[in-house]
Design a protein around this motif. Structure first.
Motif, mmCIF file in Angstrom:
data_model
loop_
_atom_site.group_PDB
_atom_site.id
_atom_site.type_symbol
_atom_site.label_atom_id
_atom_site.label_comp_id
_atom_site.label_asym_id
_atom_site.label_seq_id
_atom_site.Cartn_x
_atom_site.Cartn_y
_atom_site.Cartn_z
ATOM 1 N N ILE A 30 1.988 -6.655 5.604
ATOM 2 C CA ILE A 30 1.045 -5.691 5.156
ATOM 3 C C ILE A 30 1.008 -4.445 6.054
ATOM 4 N N LYS A 72 4.217 -6.394 1.265
ATOM 5 C CA LYS A 72 3.535 -7.243 0.219
ATOM 6 C C LYS A 72 2.076 -6.460 -0.296
ATOM 7 N N GLY A 73 1.631 -5.493 0.604
ATOM 8 C CA GLY A 73 0.490 -4.826 0.504
ATOM 9 C C GLY A 73 0.178 -3.637 1.373
ATOM 10 N N CYS A 214 -2.074 -9.929 -2.671
ATOM 11 C CA CYS A 214 -0.740 -9.452 -2.461
ATOM 12 C C CYS A 214 0.060 -10.679 -2.316
#
Length: 543
Positions: A30, A72-73, A214
């Motif tokens: 992230i 992923k995010g 996510c």
């Protein structure tokens, strides 16, 4: 990070498995886009508490670069600006089209709203501190977040019109759009700060974003870090020698254990005793490393020369500068004597990397988005012209993660749980000029503080507990005789991370015992006072 019981791999296993474990961690990431919030690092720490890797990056990072990093995010941090300020930091608007879930926090939410065509205006009434959050949509981001629970607010602007496709997830008494979402594109915003401990269900919200939205998996663990790091150290260093400046703190001590696990006797530690450590610490450090753990530590006695450097100096920043300069000088001299070395190991941590990366400088004004309160307590960095190559295995870790690594690799608890101690040591806990006599007084008083809180079983109840010597004297009476001696200030504080702190409320009996012992056992002291100042407005240290 989670400590597992899996044994450390052999050198051959490390070499074979390193690339795959490294790729696994990279896939589960992230990214926090930093707009100058004092809490950006805290967001990254909270993400890592979910066992998912996170990094803080500049708001100037392009959407193309973000796509290349393949997180992923993405989380957009808060910040001190208004989105309508002339030089307000902006993110690349192409971020919204990457197909990567985004969570905007405070300023980050307002920027999302503005760039996607919504409205943000100065609120009729700002919202600061605790506020009750009322849930309108308990799905996705707010799953298992209790309606009416407390969240921490700090904003003067508010969203007045949602962008197309967005809906309201939650509101407060003063903020109609306290949480918003565009569910199809996985774009979310919250006007509050879920990362701070004051937000009751903040961590639950963060977990929802990381796992539910996510789709991350918990791959960032202590064992994963150890396996990767040991393999990378061995690959980088080969059969060369490494020098480490050992301070006795948890960072350098963990690094010493990690390096010794990886390369054994190729490591040499140098401990420079500048004369500003606490009572018994230099002797205990050498005993532990040389005799108990068989890690080679070269002891350098620099007490006289360090004290001479700050003779007559009263300004705290000048003390730090002179101590740091002398440290570098001694280090260079001694490394030449002990060398040659090919590599220098440093206990650089991730907060140091973030601060030195200069990510928050506005390209137009040249000013930092976030304001730095004061220089760091630790001794300054080594000069760039040193002849070593750097090895910095801890540079991706926060302090709490370092402690977990230390425990996992066998570092004694007395070092792992040691209270934070400034690099210049007692020299900045003596206000004004530092002398040998004052050091002896403070050393003895500080020992009493630590001894009594340990006896009371309360050492781990405090973030820090120490004594400060003031450069004034007061009248007292001892044995029917008038005294004129120094006061000692007791500083006992509680904190989660040192960014904010509160003065501790210990039992009066404990304070009384500490006071009686100091006055009776420490020559030159006739008065003990207790500091009841929080941070802010004060700082933890007095200098």
């Amino acid at each position: 990070m989670t400590i597992t019981e899996t044994p450390l791999p052999s050198k051959q296993d490390q070499t074979n498995n390193n690339s795959s474990s490294n790729d696994t961690v990279k896939r589960q990431m992230i990214l926090i886009i930093d707009f100058g919030s004092q809490y950006s690092e805290l967001i990254a720490r909270r993400i890592r508490e979910t066992e998912v890797y996170s990094e803080v990056i500049s708001y100037r990072t392009s959407a193309e670069k973000l796509k290349e990093l393949n997180p992923k995010g993405i989380i957009l941090s808060g910040g001190p600006n208004s989105v309508y300020d002339e030089y307000a930091p902006q993110c690349d608007p192409e971020i919204w089209s990457l197909g990567i879930p985004v969570l905007g926090v405070c300023y980050g939410m307002q920027l999302m709203v503005k760039q996607l065509g919504g409205g943000v205006e100065r609120a009729k009434r700002g919202e600061y501190g605790k506020a009750s959050l009322f849930i309108d949509d308990p799905t996705d981001l707010l799953t298992n977040v209790e309606s009416g629970s407390t969240m921490w607010m700090s904003h003067g602007d508010s969203c007045t019109q949602l962008p197309e496709g967005f809906s309201i997830l939650a509101h407060t008494e003063n903020t109609p759009c306290a949480a918003i979402a565009e569910h199809q594109k996985k774009l979310f915003g919250v006007q509050f700060h879920p990362e701070v401990i004051h937000s009751e269900y903040g961590f639950a919200l963060i977990r929802n974003f990381v796992y539910h939205i996510c789709g991350c998996e918990p791959t960032w663990t202590t064992q994963t870090f150890l396996e990767q790091s040991i393999a990378e150290i061995r690959k980088t260093v080969g059969d060369k020698r490494v020098l480490l400046a050992l301070s006795g703190g948890v960072d350098s001590s963990t690094l010493a254990f990690l390096l010794h696990e990886a390369i054994g006797d190729q490591l040499t530690c140098m401990f420079i005793d500048q004369g500003f450590m606490r009572k018994g610490e230099p002797e205990r450090l050498v005993e532990l490393f040389n005799d108990q753990f068989h890690i080679n530590v070269e002891y350098v006695n620099g007490r006289d020369r360090f004290l001479a450097q700050i003779e007559g100096v009263t300004d705290p920043e000048e003390k730090r500068r002179k101590i740091g300069h002398e440290f570098i000088k001694v280090f260079e001299e001694e490394s030449t004597r002990l060398g040659p070395f090919d590599y220098l190991a440093q206990g650089t941590l991730y907060p140091d990397v973030i601060e030195s990366a200069d990510t928050n400088v506005d390209p137009k004004t040249g000013e930092r988005v976030a304001v730095k309160i004061k220089s760091h307590h630790n001794v300054g960095g080594l000069p760039k012209n040193l002849r070593f190559k750097l090895v910095e295995p801890l540079r991706k870790l926060f302090k709490d993660e370092v402690r977990k690594v230390g425990r996992a690799i066998g570092l004694p608890e007395e070092i792992v749980s040691r209270h934070p101690f400034p690099g210049p040591g007692l020299a900045i806990r003596i206000l004004g000029e530092v002398t040998s006599d004052k050091l002896n007084i403070l050393r003895d008083a500080d020992f009493v503080v630590r001894d009594e809180i340990k006896k009371a079983g309360m050492y781990h109840d405090f973030w820090q507990a120490f004594a400060v010597l003031l450069p004034v004297k007061s009248v007292g009476v001892m044995g029917d005789k008038r005294t004129y001696a120094y006061p000692i200030v007791l500083r006992l504080i509680t904190s989660e991370d040192g960014m904010t702190a509160d003065w501790a409320r210990p039992p009066y009996d404990l304070l009384e015992t500490i006071s009686n012992r100091i006055v009776n056992e420490v020559k030159g002291v006739n008065r003990v006072v207790y500091d009841i100042t929080s941070k802010p407005p004060g700082t933890i240290e007095w200098e």
